[in-house]
Design an enzyme around this catalytic site. Structure first.
Site, PDB file in Angstrom:
ATOM      1  N   HIS A 145      41.263  44.812  47.727  1.00 18.24           N
ATOM      2  CA  HIS A 145      42.486  45.617  47.667  1.00 18.24           C
ATOM      3  C   HIS A 145      42.521  46.508  46.438  1.00 18.24           C
ATOM      4  O   HIS A 145      43.116  47.587  46.461  1.00 18.24           O
ATOM      5  CB  HIS A 145      43.732  44.724  47.721  1.00 18.24           C
ATOM      6  CG  HIS A 145      44.153  44.147  46.402  1.00 18.24           C
ATOM      7  ND1 HIS A 145      43.685  42.943  45.916  1.00 18.24           N
ATOM      8  CD2 HIS A 145      45.008  44.610  45.449  1.00 18.24           C
ATOM      9  CE1 HIS A 145      44.239  42.693  44.741  1.00 18.24           C
ATOM     10  NE2 HIS A 145      45.053  43.679  44.439  1.00 18.24           N
TER      11      HIS A 145
ATOM     12  N   HIS B 246      43.152  46.520  37.681  1.00 16.49           N
ATOM     13  CA  HIS B 246      44.171  45.603  37.149  1.00 16.49           C
ATOM     14  C   HIS B 246      43.820  44.122  37.313  1.00 16.49           C
ATOM     15  O   HIS B 246      44.532  43.267  36.798  1.00 16.49           O
ATOM     16  CB  HIS B 246      45.552  45.903  37.745  1.00 16.49           C
ATOM     17  CG  HIS B 246      45.690  45.589  39.198  1.00 16.49           C
ATOM     18  ND1 HIS B 246      45.258  46.447  40.192  1.00 16.49           N
ATOM     19  CD2 HIS B 246      46.210  44.517  39.849  1.00 16.49           C
ATOM     20  CE1 HIS B 246      45.525  45.914  41.374  1.00 16.49           C
ATOM     21  NE2 HIS B 246      46.094  44.743  41.195  1.00 16.49           N
ATOM     22  N   HIS B 247      42.705  43.824  38.017  1.00 18.89           N
ATOM     23  CA  HIS B 247      42.237  42.439  38.091  1.00 18.89           C
ATOM     24  C   HIS B 247      40.961  42.216  37.274  1.00 18.89           C
ATOM     25  O   HIS B 247      40.306  41.174  37.417  1.00 18.89           O
ATOM     26  CB  HIS B 247      42.003  42.028  39.546  1.00 18.89           C
ATOM     27  CG  HIS B 247      43.267  41.738  40.291  1.00 18.89           C
ATOM     28  ND1 HIS B 247      44.060  40.655  40.029  1.00 18.89           N
ATOM     29  CD2 HIS B 247      43.890  42.440  41.278  1.00 18.89           C
ATOM     30  CE1 HIS B 247      45.108  40.667  40.843  1.00 18.89           C
ATOM     31  NE2 HIS B 247      45.035  41.748  41.602  1.00 18.89           N
TER      32      HIS B 247
ATOM     33  N   LYS C  81      46.835  46.559  48.969  1.00 17.75           N
ATOM     34  CA  LYS C  81      47.114  45.331  49.722  1.00 17.75           C
ATOM     35  C   LYS C  81      47.593  45.628  51.140  1.00 17.75           C
ATOM     36  O   LYS C  81      47.607  44.730  51.985  1.00 17.75           O
ATOM     37  CB  LYS C  81      48.152  44.477  48.988  1.00 17.75           C
ATOM     38  CG  LYS C  81      47.546  43.623  47.887  1.00 17.75           C
ATOM     39  CD  LYS C  81      48.536  42.620  47.352  1.00 17.75           C
ATOM     40  CE  LYS C  81      47.858  41.730  46.296  1.00 17.75           C
ATOM     41  NZ  LYS C  81      48.823  40.819  45.655  1.00 17.75           N
TER      42      LYS C  81
ATOM     43  N   HIS D 241      50.268  49.809  41.875  1.00 20.10           N
ATOM     44  CA  HIS D 241      48.989  49.154  41.573  1.00 20.10           C
ATOM     45  C   HIS D 241      48.454  48.355  42.763  1.00 20.10           C
ATOM     46  O   HIS D 241      47.244  48.214  42.934  1.00 20.10           O
ATOM     47  CB  HIS D 241      49.126  48.233  40.348  1.00 20.10           C
ATOM     48  CG  HIS D 241      49.873  46.958  40.604  1.00 20.10           C
ATOM     49  ND1 HIS D 241      51.244  46.912  40.744  1.00 20.10           N
ATOM     50  CD2 HIS D 241      49.444  45.679  40.754  1.00 20.10           C
ATOM     51  CE1 HIS D 241      51.626  45.666  40.961  1.00 20.10           C
ATOM     52  NE2 HIS D 241      50.560  44.897  40.978  1.00 20.10           N
ATOM     53  N   ASP D 242      49.341  47.845  43.621  1.00 22.00           N
ATOM     54  CA  ASP D 242      48.916  46.999  44.737  1.00 22.00           C
ATOM     55  C   ASP D 242      48.932  47.718  46.075  1.00 22.00           C
ATOM     56  O   ASP D 242      48.921  47.068  47.121  1.00 22.00           O
ATOM     57  CB  ASP D 242      49.845  45.772  44.832  1.00 22.00           C
ATOM     58  CG  ASP D 242      49.290  44.565  44.093  1.00 22.00           C
ATOM     59  OD1 ASP D 242      48.100  44.579  43.726  1.00 22.00           O
ATOM     60  OD2 ASP D 242      50.054  43.609  43.878  1.00 22.00           O
TER      61      ASP D 242
ATOM     62  N   ASP E  83      51.507  41.754  35.844  1.00 17.83           N
ATOM     63  CA  ASP E  83      51.212  41.336  37.219  1.00 17.83           C
ATOM     64  C   ASP E  83      51.081  39.823  37.306  1.00 17.83           C
ATOM     65  O   ASP E  83      51.689  39.177  38.175  1.00 17.83           O
ATOM     66  CB  ASP E  83      49.918  42.027  37.664  1.00 17.83           C
ATOM     67  CG  ASP E  83      49.548  41.727  39.108  1.00 17.83           C
ATOM     68  OD1 ASP E  83      50.463  41.699  39.956  1.00 17.83           O
ATOM     69  OD2 ASP E  83      48.353  41.554  39.387  1.00 17.83           O
TER      70      ASP E  83
END
Length: 467
Positions: A357, A381-382, A332, A328-329, A410
């Site tokens: 990101h 996801h944010h 970044k 998911h990240d 998360d």
């Protein structure tokens, strides 16, 4: 639920068919480009260059296959020295890495680079100390940074089940023909041929992308017998005589051309188990970017799996969710450690870079047919149920169930792990923060499922202690 949930359910029910390994790793190589500060497609273009050189040198099909993946994955360890670069040079690691690839070995070039890239935002005294340290200890600093990067890349290549030839090709990427490279200073034929080709291919793409064909060819000739094996240079010169070679290299179709270059007798498919391994390996690349994110992706996958189990997901759904959590990240990798590791509050520009990101994650994962559902989660996801999240301000049913689970996992891990601006919170305090934001940021069913799972674990631990 929204479109995301329906599409995810179809994937989970039918399973993901095996896909070409080159498609998966070619797409994920774009994440490596991000953290090296390179224009998108750098590793893919290096692969196009290097495989043509390898063919011109007469490598057999098995060796070409190993060369192919050495080139695509040459930067696997690139995230592992990012934090150290920021610490030593007091600078943005992405621009540092991008510009460092154009620097030769001559002292004036190196000194000019150090002075133009060290501590430009720091106070004068702090910048002076950093420059003096680098000038006095530059050789050892460079060796340390390159050794960290190359060894980590080789380790991850082995985790991805590649043969030792690929791992060694990645580990020796920065060695030079005359023995003046890093980290071990090996020379000539001691350097694996895959490394010799990959280093040349990397330099060709950097100069071709930034300045053009003539500059790339000039740089290769100038570094022959110092950086580059003269036989590899000669092979490149023959390849470079073809206008079609440069035409494809410049085109938007170079990635498609790369898939066609994979040696026919060695085309590999990635089955479900291998896709799990790939997700775990690239999670390691992501988490190596910052000392504060070590193990983050693994823990998010663990907490997401706990939540999914409480919510009745079947094994196929849980497996896909674990992959999504691991990756998911991945975006970044395109965020500087100046921002990721900043101990204070981010300013508006820094916050915008951090928020980007999620879109990076979505763009990278959407290149992989097998990871289509994961891409939507990486991008969302944010988001928050009340529409105040980012990047698209989705709200309510526009946010799929799987994304809601990973959002909770998360944030829970972020709260219960050390961060540059605060120490880890106790579980009880972290759960209180999640519960206070139910309905606004978080799905109550997901938070409740996490609470039940944690209570179950705590109960088992208590029983074992009592026994």
């Amino acid at each position: 639920m929204g479109v995301q949930s329906r599409e995810w359910s179809r994937e989970s029910a039918e399973g993901i068919q095996a896909v070409r390994l080159s498609e998966v790793l070619g797409a994920l190589s774009h994440a490596l480009d991000l953290t090296e500060g390179q224009p998108a497609g750098h590793c893919v273009r290096a692969c196009w260059i290097g495989v043509h050189v390898g063919r011109e040198l007469g490598l057999n099909e098995a060796a070409l296959w190993e060369l192919y993946y050495t080139l695509l994955l040459k930067d696997l360890g690139c995230s592992s020295n990012a934090a150290r670069i920021c610490q030593l040079y007091l600078t943005d690691d992405l621009s540092f890495k991008r510009d460092f690839k154009t620097v030769g070995n001559r002292l004036p070039q190196v000194l000019s680079f150090v002075l133009s890239h060290t501590g430009l935002k720091a106070g004068l005294a702090e910048r002076f100390r950093a420059v003096v340290n680098i000038v006095q200890n530059g050789g050892e600093i460079a060796r340390e940074l390159i050794e960290t990067r190359c060894q980590r890349g080789a380790e991850i290549a082995r985790q991805l089940r590649f043969p030792e030839g690929v791992a060694q090709g990645i580990q020796s990427l920065d060695e030079h023909w005359n023995g003046g490279g890093k980290p071990y200073g090996i020379a000539g034929a001691e350097i694996p041929v895959y490394s010799r080709i990959a280093l040349l291919a990397q330099v060709v793409d950097v100069f071709h992308t930034s300045t053009g064909e003539a500059a790339a060819r000039h740089e290769v000739r100038a570094r022959s017998r110092t950086w580059f094996d003269p036989q590899v240079v000669e092979a490149f010169e023959r390849v470079a005589g073809s206008p079609a070679f440069w035409e494809v290299l410049r085109s938007d179709d170079v990635e498609t051309a790369i898939f066609a270059l994979e040696p026919a007798q060695h085309i590999e498919s990635a089955d479900e188990d291998y896709l799990d391994d790939i997700a775990a390996a690239f999670a390691r690349v992501v988490d190596s970017k910052s000392p504060y994110t070590s193990g983050h992706s693994d823990r998010v996958a663990f907490f997401a799996d706990l939540i999914a189990g409480e919510m009745g997901f079947d094994e196929a759904g849980r497996r896909s969710l674990r992959r999504a959590a691991l990756l998911h990240d991945i975006g970044k990798l395109g965020v500087s450690n100046e921002i990721l590791d900043k101990p204070g509050k981010l300013d508006e520009t820094e916050m915008a870079a951090m928020r980007h990101h999620a879109l990076h994650s979505e763009t990278i994962l959407s290149r992989i047919r097998a990871f289509e559902g994961l891409a939507r989660i990486g991008g969302a996801h944010h988001e928050r149920l009340d529409g105040k999240g980012y990047p698209r301000r989705l709200k309510g049913d526009e946010i799929g169930r799987e994304t809601r689970i990973i959002s909770v996992a998360d944030v829970f891990d972020a709260l219960t792990a050390d961060r540059p601006y605060r120490a880890a919170m106790p579980v009880s305090k972290a759960m209180g923060i999640l519960e206070a934001d139910i309905g606004a940021a978080f799905d109550p069913a997901c938070v409740d499922a996490l609470r039940r799972a944690l209570d179950r674990i705590e109960g088992r631990q208590a029983q074992r202690g009592f026994a």
